[in-house]
Design an enzyme around this catalytic site. Structure first.
Site, PDB file in Angstrom:
ATOM      1  N   GLU A 166      -1.675  13.114 -11.394  1.00 56.54           N
ATOM      2  CA  GLU A 166      -1.176  14.211 -12.229  1.00 56.54           C
ATOM      3  C   GLU A 166      -1.660  15.551 -11.682  1.00 56.54           C
ATOM      4  OE1 GLU A 166      -0.801  11.801 -16.458  1.00 56.54           O
ATOM      5  OE2 GLU A 166      -2.198  13.485 -16.305  1.00 56.54           O
ATOM      6  N   ASN A 281      -4.781  -1.027  -4.242  1.00 62.36           N
ATOM      7  CA  ASN A 281      -5.526  -1.799  -3.258  1.00 62.36           C
ATOM      8  C   ASN A 281      -4.598  -2.404  -2.214  1.00 62.36           C
ATOM      9  OD1 ASN A 281      -8.282  -1.553  -3.561  1.00 62.36           O
ATOM     10  ND2 ASN A 281      -8.437  -3.154  -5.107  1.00 62.36           N
ATOM     11  N   GLU A 405      -4.435   8.096  -2.008  1.00 59.51           N
ATOM     12  CA  GLU A 405      -4.813   6.742  -2.430  1.00 59.51           C
ATOM     13  C   GLU A 405      -6.314   6.513  -2.249  1.00 59.51           C
ATOM     14  OE1 GLU A 405      -2.179   3.595  -1.462  1.00 59.51           O
ATOM     15  OE2 GLU A 405      -0.424   4.903  -1.473  1.00 59.51           O
TER      16      GLU A 405
END
Length: 426
Positions: A166, A281, A405
């Site tokens: 966000e 993951n 990530e």
């Protein structure tokens, strides 16, 4: 008192020693060094994995590579690429059934490596489709969801995006502000409101996997949103333009304003961050392979350039020690990165891979790929500035892969917590 394993006469012992020496000499017969596979990683892959790798490499070099320079210059992602990958069975490759190939994690990593050898942006689009969205639906969705969405996604006919990050919450997704509550006028529906940003594929996605907090409990849940079912004004996905990296992928926002989503499109059981982190993951594992693919392309380009570029009495600059050290460092890190990713992939398929292992290889391979790519830029001198040489594009892309990530510092804290048992995030 130790007892000998066997008792041999002197004559027998000398014959045994001679035979052993001959065997050792044969084992250590001269083997040419392969700079493209320095530690013989190909010997660790099965015949199927090598065949999949060859298919992916051929497609990427013959059909993707010719498009990448203009795509990067113009921030133009060709959606047909996803369909072409689907035709070859590359999408959602580890998933069993639903039109997917059902291959090993290592085979999937080899695909990712081949794609990112061309460009990280293409790999980002591939990873979001395969690992984040298809993987999330396969792991947490109902059977109805799987049968409805996965076959179309496997063919590339339906494109997905993954909405977690966000504007105010990147590394702290637990503080997300996107909310879901029972829809005031549509029974059996939730109403979602909030914003997500830096979302690969969002401007053109047909399917949006969005994570939101239930207003009633504060628990994070996953929702699958079909763009075609959203009333006007409830879903907007504006693109984010003028990026410095990943320009060959399309990136945007997800803006939700009381967007109605069927209750049946909420993942039924998974709550909290376990759901999105499990998806991440799988994607992080792919990134550990992909970034090495990008580094390998940098090595190839720098090696070729250094052999062709003549300086100082007509010598190729590959002759000089500083250039050779740069190539040696990069090649070593790439070789180690492939071995580490292969080992974790084997453990992953056996159910023996801790999530911290993936944090370790994602962090290490991203960091070393970026450091070495930046250093290899120096081999090109001023020519590194020209996008036709490709090295600068990889460097810009690898900076992004090091940040998304899970930025490398965040993965350091994940590993630090696992090592010490002490939480350092707050």
């Amino acid at each position: 008192m130790f007892r000998p394993i066997c008792r041999l006469s002197t004559n027998q012992l000398s014959k045994t020693a001679r035979s052993a020496a001959i065997g050792i000499r044969r084992l250590h017969a001269p083997v040419p060094f392969d700079w493209k596979d320095p530690l013989g990683a190909n010997n660790l892959f099965t015949e199927d994995e090598l065949a999949i790798s060859e298919t992916a490499e051929s497609y990427c070099q013959e059909r993707m590579l010719p498009r990448v320079l203009e795509a990067y210059r113009n921030e133009d992602f060709d959606r047909k690429i996803i369909e072409e990958m689907g035709e070859l069975g590359l999408l959602g490759a580890t998933i069993q059934g639903y039109g997917c190939a059902g291959v090993s994690s290592v085979a999937s990593g080899l695909i990712t490596r081949a794609v990112e050898r061309v460009d990280s942006g293409y790999r980002s689009g591939y990873s979001v489709q395969s690992a984040l969205v298809m993987g999330g639906i396969e792991e947490f969705g109902t059977e109805e969801m799987k049968e409805k969405y996965l076959p179309g996604m496997a063919k590339g006919k339906m494109l997905g995006c993954f909405g977690l990050t966000e504007p105010n919450h990147g590394s702290d997704p637990g503080s997300m502000e996107t909310m879901a509550k029972p829809h005031p006028s549509k029974k059996g529906y939730y109403s979602l409101s909030g914003a997500k940003t830096w979302i690969t594929n969002s401007p053109i996605a047909d399917l949006l996997l969005v994570w939101a907090k239930l207003e009633s409990t504060g628990k994070i849940r996953g929702f699958v949103i079909e763009r075609s079912q959203c009333p006007p004004g409830t879903l907007e996905t504006p693109p984010i333009k003028n990026k410095n990296g990943l320009r060959a992928s399309i990136t945007g926002m997800i803006q939700l304003d009381e967007c109605p989503v069927p209750e049946s499109n909420m993942f039924p059981e998974v709550e909290g961050l376990r759901g999105p982190f499990s998806c991440l993951n799988s994607a992080r594992y792919g990134i550990a392979w992909g970034t090495i693919g990008a580094l390998e392309d940098c090595i190839d380009r720098a090696r070729t350039y250094s052999l062709e570029r003549k300086q100082f009495k007509g010598n190729p600059i590959a002759k000089y020690q500083l250039v050779q050290k740069k190539l040696a460092d990069a090649t070593t890190d790439a070789a180690y990165g492939i071995l580490a990713a292969t080992q974790v992939g084997r453990l992953k398929d056996e159910g023996k891979a801790a999530s911290e292992m993936i944090s370790m290889i994602k962090r290490q391979n991203c960091d070393r790929a970026l450091v070495n790519a930046r250093t290899l830029q120096e081999v090109f001198g001023g020519n590194a500035v020209s996008d036709e040489y490709g090295i600068g594009r990889h460097v810009s892309n690898l900076f992004v892969t090091q940040t998304y990530e899970g930025q490398s510092d965040i993965h350091s804290l994940i590993l630090g917590r696992a090592i010490t048992g002490v939480q350092a995030f707050c």
